[in-house]
Design an enzyme around this catalytic site. Structure first.
Site, PDB file in Angstrom:
ATOM      1  N   LYS A 184      13.839   0.519   1.983  1.00 45.77           N
ATOM      2  CA  LYS A 184      12.949  -0.117   2.961  1.00 45.77           C
ATOM      3  C   LYS A 184      13.624  -0.297   4.318  1.00 45.77           C
ATOM      4  O   LYS A 184      12.958  -0.248   5.353  1.00 45.77           O
ATOM      5  CB  LYS A 184      12.455  -1.467   2.444  1.00 45.77           C
ATOM      6  CG  LYS A 184      11.451  -1.324   1.313  1.00 45.77           C
ATOM      7  CD  LYS A 184      10.643  -2.591   1.114  1.00 45.77           C
ATOM      8  CE  LYS A 184       9.580  -2.376   0.051  1.00 45.77           C
ATOM      9  NZ  LYS A 184       8.926  -3.619  -0.351  1.00 45.77           N
ATOM     10  N   LYS A 188       7.564   7.074  -6.782  1.00 48.66           N
ATOM     11  CA  LYS A 188       6.638   6.158  -7.472  1.00 48.66           C
ATOM     12  C   LYS A 188       5.346   5.975  -6.663  1.00 48.66           C
ATOM     13  O   LYS A 188       5.364   6.080  -5.426  1.00 48.66           O
ATOM     14  CB  LYS A 188       7.307   4.810  -7.759  1.00 48.66           C
ATOM     15  CG  LYS A 188       7.496   3.947  -6.559  1.00 48.66           C
ATOM     16  CD  LYS A 188       7.730   2.475  -6.923  1.00 48.66           C
ATOM     17  CE  LYS A 188       7.722   1.691  -5.622  1.00 48.66           C
ATOM     18  NZ  LYS A 188       7.812   0.297  -5.677  1.00 48.66           N
ATOM     19  N   LYS A 221       1.475   1.352  -2.824  1.00 47.39           N
ATOM     20  CA  LYS A 221       0.322   1.034  -1.962  1.00 47.39           C
ATOM     21  C   LYS A 221       0.644   1.232  -0.489  1.00 47.39           C
ATOM     22  O   LYS A 221      -0.253   1.317   0.345  1.00 47.39           O
ATOM     23  CB  LYS A 221      -0.259  -0.366  -2.249  1.00 47.39           C
ATOM     24  CG  LYS A 221       0.709  -1.542  -2.291  1.00 47.39           C
ATOM     25  CD  LYS A 221      -0.052  -2.810  -2.727  1.00 47.39           C
ATOM     26  CE  LYS A 221       0.731  -4.053  -3.001  1.00 47.39           C
ATOM     27  NZ  LYS A 221       1.745  -4.168  -3.964  1.00 47.39           N
TER      28      LYS A 221
HETATM   29  P1  TYM Z   1       5.200  -5.335  -6.058  1.00 46.55           P
HETATM   30  O1  TYM Z   1       4.159  -6.134  -5.360  1.00 46.55           O
HETATM   31  O2  TYM Z   1       5.845  -4.210  -5.343  1.00 46.55           O
HETATM   32  O3  TYM Z   1       4.623  -4.743  -7.402  1.00 46.55           O
HETATM   33  C1  TYM Z   1       3.985  -5.554  -8.361  1.00 46.55           C
HETATM   34  C2  TYM Z   1       4.314  -5.096  -9.767  1.00 46.55           C
HETATM   35  O4  TYM Z   1       3.880  -3.746  -9.963  1.00 46.55           O
HETATM   36  C3  TYM Z   1       4.972  -2.963 -10.450  1.00 46.55           C
HETATM   37  N1  TYM Z   1       4.812  -1.596  -9.903  1.00 46.55           N
HETATM   38  C4  TYM Z   1       4.743  -0.482 -10.632  1.00 46.55           C
HETATM   39  N2  TYM Z   1       4.798  -0.275 -11.962  1.00 46.55           N
HETATM   40  C5  TYM Z   1       4.684   1.007 -12.396  1.00 46.55           C
HETATM   41  N3  TYM Z   1       4.523   2.065 -11.571  1.00 46.55           N
HETATM   42  C6  TYM Z   1       4.456   1.909 -10.240  1.00 46.55           C
HETATM   43  N4  TYM Z   1       4.293   2.957  -9.433  1.00 46.55           N
HETATM   44  C7  TYM Z   1       4.578   0.583  -9.715  1.00 46.55           C
HETATM   45  N5  TYM Z   1       4.564   0.071  -8.451  1.00 46.55           N
HETATM   46  C8  TYM Z   1       4.712  -1.259  -8.591  1.00 46.55           C
HETATM   47  C9  TYM Z   1       6.210  -3.657  -9.926  1.00 46.55           C
HETATM   48  O5  TYM Z   1       7.344  -3.320 -10.689  1.00 46.55           O
HETATM   49  C10 TYM Z   1       5.817  -5.104 -10.066  1.00 46.55           C
HETATM   50  O6  TYM Z   1       6.024  -5.560 -11.384  1.00 46.55           O
HETATM   51  N6  TYM Z   1       9.393  -8.041  -5.953  1.00 46.55           N
HETATM   52  C11 TYM Z   1       8.112  -7.924  -6.616  1.00 46.55           C
HETATM   53  C12 TYM Z   1       7.280  -9.198  -6.544  1.00 46.55           C
HETATM   54  C13 TYM Z   1       8.003 -10.406  -6.995  1.00 46.55           C
HETATM   55  C14 TYM Z   1       8.308 -10.749  -8.342  1.00 46.55           C
HETATM   56  C15 TYM Z   1       9.005 -12.010  -8.270  1.00 46.55           C
HETATM   57  C16 TYM Z   1       8.067 -10.161  -9.574  1.00 46.55           C
HETATM   58  C17 TYM Z   1       8.484 -11.390  -6.189  1.00 46.55           C
HETATM   59  N7  TYM Z   1       9.093 -12.363  -6.956  1.00 46.55           N
HETATM   60  C18 TYM Z   1       9.463 -12.651  -9.417  1.00 46.55           C
HETATM   61  C19 TYM Z   1       8.531 -10.808 -10.719  1.00 46.55           C
HETATM   62  C20 TYM Z   1       9.217 -12.037 -10.636  1.00 46.55           C
HETATM   63  C21 TYM Z   1       7.345  -6.801  -5.937  1.00 46.55           C
HETATM   64  O7  TYM Z   1       7.591  -6.451  -4.829  1.00 46.55           O
HETATM   65  O8  TYM Z   1       6.310  -6.319  -6.670  1.00 46.55           O
END
Ligand code: TYM
Length: 333
Positions: A114, A196, A199
């Protein structure tokens, strides 16, 4: 004592099929198991590590809560809240900064990726994993259901927790574990199956959004990058087809062998039609529920869920923060 589960999603837009299959769908399964107590939050504090338009952010935060409920997260069974409503997350993150090494944050692959896209790299982006550690450690989480891309953040969370506990020779933090479902851990981009699904992809054909109508899903799957073999076979050498098989398997609950058999001697065109149809069938009821929740008369219902959720979460977070402050040597009120 029930096992504690926590997870969250950033409110950076409509969720993708990757978010749904990699995270949300697993949350829905977990909520029905008696031994678990779940909390799901909207990670709004995390989302400002890249620039956000205020009006969009406001809308996206509420929209994520609606997408949770529409996907099947039951607000009666789980605690749903907005991260910034529980200020203890930010406070604990500050404290944990002092138990985290610059070197270990420098190794985070998400930060490396990023930061390449930012001209002036922000401290918040660098510190992101520490806030994430705070999110998890505040609630004594046993398991954190996430996709594969978050594994490294879970590892650093464990390291920070262990370091803190050993500094004060006390089990202040529980050491959490990532809960990753292998087959849907990494749903890939439809346009570049080595990346991957995300969005924030500039190429909208790369991802399917939870709210895409059937015709759009059909168009995107039809355009999905594959290979020229025209054989439906699950293989690392065929990343495009492998990804479509994984998706089809997830939305139909059929296993790989069954799928290969189902499409033996059938070309990619027919296969893609079936994949698109199965995705649309899965998303349709979610979209119907979402549209209902988005009606103005349901606004109060959504706000109440967030208010109640924040109260429940804050009670726990406040206690944990106090324990941490006392261990460090602060005089608590
Ligand atoms: P975020 O918003 O990027 O994604 C949310 C969840 O979706 C999963 N994910 C995927 N799984 C499979 N294939 C994909 N292409 C894919 N893209 C996204 C992510 O692994 C995630 O589980 N840092 C986290 C948010 C967060 C969080 C936390 C999660 C903040 N604090 C504490 C767990 C515990 C994030 O950016 O997710």
């Amino acid at each position: 004592m029930k096992k504690q589960i926590i997870s969250g999603v950033q409110p950076s837009g409509i969720l993708t099929l990757g978010n749904y299959l990699g995270a949300l769908r697993n949350w829905v399964k977990i909520q029905d198991e008696e031994e678990y107590e779940c909390k799901f939050f909207v990670a709004d504090l995390h989302s400002i590590t890249v620039s956000q338009n205020p009006e969009n952010l406001r809308n996206n935060i509420k929209s994520i809560v609606m997408q949770y409920i529409a996907s099947g997260i039951d607000p009666e069974k789980n605690t749903i809240f907005i991260q910034s409503h529980v200020h203890e997350h930010s406070e604990l993150a500050w404290l944990l900064n002092n138990y985290t090494y610059i070197g270990e944050l420098n190794r985070m692959t998400q930060f490396k990726d990023k930061s390449k896209k930012q001209e002036n790299v922000k401290v918040g982006l660098f510190d992101y994993p520490v806030l994430m550690a705070a999110d998890i450690l505040l609630y004594d989480a046993d398991y954190v259901p996430v996709g594969e891309d978050q594994r490294q953040h879970l590892e650093i969370t464990r390291d920070i927790a262990q370091r803190f506990n050993s500094t004060y020779n006390k089990e202040i933090f529980k050491i959490p574990e990532a809960l990753i479902t292998k087959s849907t851990a990494r749903i890939m981009s439809l346009q570049d199956p080595t990346k991957k699904m995300s969005k924030s992809d500039e190429n909208k054909d790369g991802f399917i959004s939870l709210l895409d109508p059937r015709e759009v899903i059909e168009k995107k799957v039809k355009r999905a990058v594959t290979d020229s073999e025209n054989v439906i076979k699950y293989s690392d050498e065929k990343p495009g087809i492998k990804n479509l098989i994984n998706i089809y398997s997830a939305v139909t609950d059929k296993n790989i062998e069954e799928i290969e058999k189902e499409f033996e001697g059938v070309g990619y065109g027919k296969f893609k039609q079936a994949v698109a149809g199965a995705i649309a069938d899965t998303l349709e009821p979610i979209q119907a529920k979402y549209n209902e929740l988005a009606l103005p008369e349901n606004n109060e219902y959504i706000e109440n869920i967030c208010r109640k959720g924040a109260e429940v979460a804050q009670k726990i977070a406040k206690e944990k923060l106090k324990e941490v402050q006392e261990a460090i040597g602060f005089i608590t009120k």
